[in-house]
Design a protein around this motif. Structure first.
Motif, PDB file in Angstrom:
ATOM      1  N   UNK A  18       0.818  -1.198   0.000  1.00 31.75           N
ATOM      2  CA  UNK A  18       0.000   0.000   0.000  1.00 31.75           C
ATOM      3  C   UNK A  18       0.851   1.246   0.000  1.00 31.75           C
ATOM      4  N   UNK A  21       2.647   1.776  -3.268  1.00 32.98           N
ATOM      5  CA  UNK A  21       1.755   2.337  -4.273  1.00 32.98           C
ATOM      6  C   UNK A  21       1.610   3.838  -4.089  1.00 32.98           C
ATOM      7  N   UNK A 226      -1.567  -5.040 -20.880  1.00 32.65           N
ATOM      8  CA  UNK A 226      -0.435  -5.709 -20.245  1.00 32.65           C
ATOM      9  C   UNK A 226      -0.782  -6.195 -18.854  1.00 32.65           C
ATOM     10  N   UNK A 239      -2.395  -6.669 -11.880  1.00 30.85           N
ATOM     11  CA  UNK A 239      -3.453  -5.698 -11.615  1.00 30.85           C
ATOM     12  C   UNK A 239      -2.978  -4.255 -11.575  1.00 30.85           C
ATOM     13  N   UNK A 243      -5.061  -1.013 -12.908  1.00 32.96           N
ATOM     14  CA  UNK A 243      -5.571   0.031 -12.023  1.00 32.96           C
ATOM     15  C   UNK A 243      -5.046   1.394 -12.456  1.00 32.96           C
ATOM     16  N   UNK A 244      -3.760   1.466 -12.763  1.00 26.75           N
ATOM     17  CA  UNK A 244      -3.187   2.745 -13.188  1.00 26.75           C
ATOM     18  C   UNK A 244      -3.792   3.213 -14.509  1.00 26.75           C
ATOM     19  N   UNK A 246      -6.741   2.546 -15.596  1.00 24.50           N
ATOM     20  CA  UNK A 246      -8.089   3.011 -15.270  1.00 24.50           C
ATOM     21  C   UNK A 246      -8.041   4.430 -14.708  1.00 24.50           C
ATOM     22  N   UNK A 247      -7.114   4.627 -13.783  1.00 22.54           N
ATOM     23  CA  UNK A 247      -7.021   5.933 -13.135  1.00 22.54           C
ATOM     24  C   UNK A 247      -6.680   7.034 -14.136  1.00 22.54           C
ATOM     25  N   UNK A 274     -12.054  -4.997 -16.063  1.00 20.77           N
ATOM     26  CA  UNK A 274     -11.515  -5.051 -14.705  1.00 20.77           C
ATOM     27  C   UNK A 274     -12.514  -5.676 -13.733  1.00 20.77           C
ATOM     28  N   UNK A 278     -11.058 -10.671 -11.325  1.00 20.70           N
ATOM     29  CA  UNK A 278     -10.819 -11.577 -10.203  1.00 20.70           C
ATOM     30  C   UNK A 278     -11.362 -12.960 -10.445  1.00 20.70           C
ATOM     31  N   UNK A 299     -17.614  -7.703 -10.355  1.00 20.79           N
ATOM     32  CA  UNK A 299     -17.879  -6.475  -9.609  1.00 20.79           C
ATOM     33  C   UNK A 299     -19.030  -5.706 -10.263  1.00 20.79           C
TER      34      UNK A 299
ATOM     35  N   UNK B   1      -5.737  -5.440   0.974  1.00 20.45           N
ATOM     36  CA  UNK B   1      -6.349  -4.332   0.218  1.00 20.45           C
ATOM     37  C   UNK B   1      -7.522  -4.882  -0.569  1.00 20.45           C
ATOM     38  N   UNK B   4     -12.753  -3.837  -3.834  1.00 21.08           N
ATOM     39  CA  UNK B   4     -13.939  -2.973  -3.832  1.00 21.08           C
ATOM     40  C   UNK B   4     -13.589  -1.587  -3.320  1.00 21.08           C
ATOM     41  N   UNK B   6     -10.797   0.018  -3.033  1.00 20.84           N
ATOM     42  CA  UNK B   6      -9.838   0.707  -3.869  1.00 20.84           C
ATOM     43  C   UNK B   6     -10.534   1.311  -5.080  1.00 20.84           C
ATOM     44  N   UNK B   7     -11.399   0.522  -5.684  1.00 19.92           N
ATOM     45  CA  UNK B   7     -12.028   0.938  -6.918  1.00 19.92           C
ATOM     46  C   UNK B   7     -12.951   2.130  -6.724  1.00 19.92           C
ATOM     47  N   UNK B  10     -11.063   5.357  -6.808  1.00 19.61           N
ATOM     48  CA  UNK B  10     -10.383   5.650  -8.052  1.00 19.61           C
ATOM     49  C   UNK B  10     -11.301   6.186  -9.131  1.00 19.61           C
ATOM     50  N   UNK B  11     -12.445   5.600  -9.242  1.00 22.16           N
ATOM     51  CA  UNK B  11     -13.305   5.955 -10.366  1.00 22.16           C
ATOM     52  C   UNK B  11     -14.169   7.139  -9.990  1.00 22.16           C
ATOM     53  N   UNK B  65       4.670  -6.134 -27.184  1.00 24.81           N
ATOM     54  CA  UNK B  65       3.748  -6.202 -26.083  1.00 24.81           C
ATOM     55  C   UNK B  65       2.455  -6.915 -26.456  1.00 24.81           C
ATOM     56  N   UNK B  66       2.048  -6.769 -27.660  1.00 17.66           N
ATOM     57  CA  UNK B  66       0.684  -7.146 -28.004  1.00 17.66           C
ATOM     58  C   UNK B  66       0.530  -8.487 -28.678  1.00 17.66           C
TER      59      UNK B  66
END
Lengths: 443, 116
Positions: A18, A21, A226, A239, A243-244, A246-247, A274, A278, A299, B1, B4, B6-7, B10-11, B65-66
């Motif tokens: 944490x 990050x 990636x 992940x 997450x990054x 998305x942000x 995303x 999971x 989710x 962590x 749920x 965290x998300x 962020x959004x 990468x792809x």
């Protein structure tokens, strides 16, 4: 370059996750903001200054310094000032003070006029009263600056991961499956080019941003892929990258330069993918086929977010590849079960995707969807039409799809051969095991 | 962590309530989806069948990468258009008249699609 060992030393391994990050994100934001204000030509000095400021904060907090009690926003401001002063001290020492002064008069600093030649005055003037705003502008600027056409695309991604997201070389090399030497080399070259600034905030306009937007979307998509991709690493999902991505995409979508349908579509796509991440892994870290996944683990709140973004993206004259991919992801996200999935709609979306971006991979995916919607025979016909490029034939995907379709049409010998080829070419154990299940199950 | 938690932070989206607790019903979700699908259908109607052979695409990088390369079909700020015209000059002329292109000032590449 952000040095994670500092974090490990003072905070202990157990909380590195944490805290680590937070530090790498803070690093990214501060470097971006300082480059925004003083220019990427000072990238190296700025990186060092930010690093030192973060190190000071860590040292301070471990000795109960007053900075520890600062609220997050104030802490960012505090770190900014420390980093800024540190950078300017270095600049003075290098006698580049005058050079920076000169630049300020060329309105490098947004909102500055030609009269503001006093460096100290500039520094001590508050940034945008809305500090969060300034931070965002800085990050967006850096994101667009990284997407420099002179830099190879993979290196652009590395720049974004290193500078914006604060990932160190070791992390990047592991997750992109490259040697650290390769990453160092690429980053070194890319940063050298970045320092020859071709993209300054002074030139900022929706138009100049607009020119780079397609590439920015591409890099964000790459970053997310990636993290989402299971092929290249031993871990099925990385992940952090998702997450990054998305942000950053969310930040882009909230900003005037990014309030566009294709940006919303990309955001929507990321939300859907995303949300389901999971559930792709079983208890042992292996990969589950879509039909095997427990959909209760998806989710729902994030799927709902994705749907809102998707609705917002439904405007304009152009149906982009991101729209197509988002609509496919949406169908999966809404389907109560594998059997109840509206495959016909997915096929249509793949047709639109192929029209927008012709690719053998898209054709392959379309064939699988077509097999569900109209049967494996039609899907095989579609594939026979395709002359697969060399790289695809060398990939397990081609053989796996053909093996599956052949099995379902009853062509057992051919299916067996293709299946064996797919297993031989599978790049990880997790994939190989998932393939074995799919290709041998009797339907 | 927990994922749920965290998300949700962020959004943060402008114009969207970050709904933590009031969830849209399946019907509401379908409604939002319907809006998108109606818009999407207008493009399906104009789909031109690309039956021609796909060319070798541009590989991202050898250690890339792809999944793979994509044929270079330039997007108009993420969008695309397939039009029919008698010559490339005519195609260019048509493109330049299109309002989004003319307004945004972006560059458009016009490429022929080869068949056969």
């Amino acid at each position: 370059m952000f040095d994670r060992s500092i974090v490990a030393e003072t905070e202990g391994e157990s909380s590195t996750g944490r805290v680590g990050d937070w530090f790498r994100h803070e690093y990214g934001r501060l470097v971006a903001m300082l480059c925004y204000r003083f220019g990427p030509q000072h990238l190296e000095d700025i990186e060092d200054a930010v690093m030192q400021a973060l190190a000071r904060q860590l040292a301070g907090s471990s000795s109960q310094n007053s900075s520890e009690t600062l609220l997050p926003d104030d802490l960012s401001r505090w770190l900014y000032r420390v980093a800024c002063n540190g950078f300017l001290d270095t600049a003075r020492a290098r006698k580049r003070h005058a050079e920076i002064l000169e630049q300020q008069t060329v309105a490098w600093l947004p909102g500055m006029t030609e009269g503001m030649a006093d460096l100290d005055h500039i520094v001590h003037q508050d940034p945008d009263p809305n500090f969060e705003n300034e931070l965002e502008n800085g990050q967006l600027y850096m994101l667009f600056a990284c997407c420099d056409a002179r830099v190879p695309e993979l290196s652009q991604l590395m720049l974004a991961l290193n500078i914006l997201c604060g990932f160190e070389v070791k992390d990047i090399s592991q997750r992109l499956f490259l040697t650290t030497a390769n990453v160092y080399k690429r980053l070194g070259r890319a940063k050298a080019l970045l320092r020859e600034v071709r993209f300054s905030p002074a030139a900022l306009s929706t138009e100049s941003y607009g020119k780079r937007l397609p590439q920015v979307l591409r890099i964000l998509y790459l970053m997310f892929t990636e993290g989402h991709l299971s092929i290249r690493s031993e871990y099925s999902v990385r992940k952090d990258f998702c997450v990054d991505a998305l942000q950053l995409t969310g930040m882009l979508c909230r900003h005037p330069v990014g309030k566009l349908p294709e940006c919303f579509a990309l955001m929507s796509l990321m939300c859907f993918q995303f949300a389901r991440l999971d559930a792709r892994n079983d208890a042992d870290g292996g990969l589950l086929l879509l039909e095997e996944q427990d959909r209760r683990r998806w989710n729902r709140a994030l799927i709902q977010q994705g749907m809102k973004w998707l609705a917002d993206s439904a405007s304009g004259e152009h149906f982009s590849r991101y729209h197509a991919e988002a609509s496919i992801a949406a169908e999966h996200a809404l389907a109560p079960s594998y059997e109840a999935t509206r495959w016909d709609r997915i096929v249509k979306s793949y047709e639109l995707l192929e029209a927008s971006q012709p690719s053998a991979v898209h054709r392959l995916n379309r064939a699988l969807a077509l097999a569900e919607a109209e049967g494996p025979d039609k899907a095989l016909i579609l594939l026979n039409d395709l002359q697969p490029p060399g790289w695809l034939q060398a990939s397990y995907m081609w053989s796996a799809v053909r093996a599956d379709l052949l099995r379902r049409t009853g062509a057992r010998e051919e299916a067996k051969r293709a299946g064996q080829a797919a297993m031989d070419l599978a790049p990880t154990d997790a994939i190989r095991q998932a393939l074995a299940r799919r290709l041998q199950v009797n339907r | 962590m927990s994922a749920q938690e965290f998300l949700c932070t962020m959004i943060r989206t402008e114009g969207h309530e970050c709904v933590q607790g009031s969830e849209a019903s399946p019907a509401q979700m379908e409604e939002m989806f319907a809006k998108f699908n109606q818009w999407k259908e207008t493009f399906e109607a104009n789909l031109v069948d690309i039956g021609g052979r796909l060319g070798e695409g541009k590989r991202i990088t050898p250690d890339g990468v792809l999944d793979g390369p994509f044929t270079e079909v330039k997007e108009i700020l993420g969008g695309f258009m397939i039009i029919s015209a008698d010559s490339i000059e005519e195609a260019v002329a048509i493109t330049q008249q299109c309002p989004p292109v003319a307004a945004s000032g972006t560059r458009v590449d016009v490429r022929p699609i080869h068949r056969g």
